[in-house]
Scaffold this active site. Sequence first.
Site, PDB file in Angstrom:
ATOM      1  N   GLU A   1       0.970  -1.272   0.142  1.00 48.72           N
ATOM      2  CA  GLU A   1       0.195  -0.042  -0.097  1.00 48.72           C
ATOM      3  C   GLU A   1       0.727   1.218  -0.061  1.00 48.72           C
ATOM      4  O   GLU A   1       0.441   2.013   0.790  1.00 48.72           O
ATOM      5  CB  GLU A   1      -0.822   0.090   1.146  1.00 48.72           C
TER       6      GLU A   1
ATOM      7  N   GLU B   1      -5.267  -8.829  -0.496  1.00 50.30           N
ATOM      8  CA  GLU B   1      -6.013  -8.408   0.461  1.00 50.30           C
ATOM      9  C   GLU B   1      -7.297  -8.167   0.171  1.00 50.30           C
ATOM     10  O   GLU B   1      -7.717  -7.408  -0.791  1.00 50.30           O
ATOM     11  CB  GLU B   1      -5.578  -7.128   1.392  1.00 50.30           C
TER      12      GLU B   1
END
Length: 516
Positions: free
Chosen positions: A196, A320
Amino acid sequence: MKKSSFFLSLLFLLPSLKLSAQNTVTLNLNTAGAKETISRHIYGHFSEHLGRCIYDGFWVDENLNVPKQGRIRMDVVNALKKINVPNLRWPGGCFADEYHWRDGIGPREQRPKMVNTNWGGVTEDNSFGTHEFLELCGMLNCEPYIAGNVGSGTVEEMAKWVEYLNFDGVSPMANLRKQNGREKPWKVTLWGVGNESWGCGGNMTAEYYSDLYKRYATYARNYPGAELKKIASGASDWNTNWTEVMMKNVPANQMWGLSLHYYTIPTGKWGKKGSATQFDEKEYFNTMKNCLAMDEIVKRHAAVMDKYDPQKKVALVVDEWGVWTDVEPGTNPGFLYQQNTMRDALIAGTTLNIFNNHCDRVRVANLAQTVNVLQALILTEKEKMLLTPTYHVFDLYKAHMDAKLIPVQFTGPDYAAGEDKIPAVNASASIDSKGVVHISLVNIDPAKKVTVSSAIEGVKWSGVKGEIVTSAKFNDYNSFDTPNKVKSAAFNGARKNGNKLTVELPPLSVVMLELK
């Protein structure tokens, strides 16, 4: 069973009463198109240093009265072995970009403590590090997927971690590994370069990260017998611009995979996500609608990737995913502990069907997370352990691992709420190396059953058997007092009559059929 192509035509017939929408489903399965493999790595999992996933999940107090190997909790390990976990992602997540691997090796009593600033501000003693994680993966017989630190780390730090893990020779890092008790390298291949990076991993722009990625990836070396599958930090949700920049700026030979993160938020609002167990049908409907958005999200990112990589060399890695609700009342908000209901099971079955149907591009995925965090497979409370509804869906779907995808086409009834509507049924199908066909079906409608009538041609099959996960209410869940309220069971609603298959698919159900 013949390996030549055949067609399966399945008709899903809904009861004719009270139906305002189409009441039949025609599902066509063509094994002539069964060319793409459903990678087993689509069924991967994720274990971050977050809440009670690692500490007090996998890694427990030495005095806890449960079966252990060292401090690794064996009832958890044995449950995960049953579902054939193919890979496990670690140490994060956001935690990966503040984790410095050398703090987690060597004698445990000499390891420095650290503050987990992302998740709850708790102090960790680094007793669970590289060796412990790889020992766990060995117990699970799964591949490790390690996420390296780009956000607060250095190129040298990551390069030396790869050397420590993978070099079988004489070098400073290989010698250090041997001093710490491991003679031979582990040969880790799944390797994440940051996490991220648009957010908690450094708040970078796509342009900046794409250049930085190439620098880190250059020095994450391939050692003999351990060619890295380097996975770049990818986009969140609908942000196809990030994917565009990465595909444009990074050569395919430097990037085995590009990640994508998408969470199903019941309310669609991060500030007030909704309860894991206390929700009405309106919120249930909205949750399933948000879950089904995964299909379009994958399509959009895949379309961008196809523009630069028409041969599909670069994998889309959805490392995810899952439902994210408000935490359980009275628990640490930074620990992300939530219950797991029949709704979670339907989300799992639906999402896995989506990934199966996009297996030409989606080759790795990781549910968040394995134990005690988010859409967990397993919950623990001191000596107690339970398997969630989500766990039981993964147990059913393991039949698809490494089988050939049978492309499916169908139209069918909608599940309506007011003026809004979503498809009531979703499915995927595969044929394994022995010629056995598996069909996974999900009915998200909480009130209406689906009668499945099918004519099977072009294949010899002597019978059908099935398994089901279902419950009376969408918010039914397993507690430590009633740990088996939602579980898998033999499915007796399918029967063979000549060359015809008839199936009664109940409301709120995930079904796996096997034809052979």
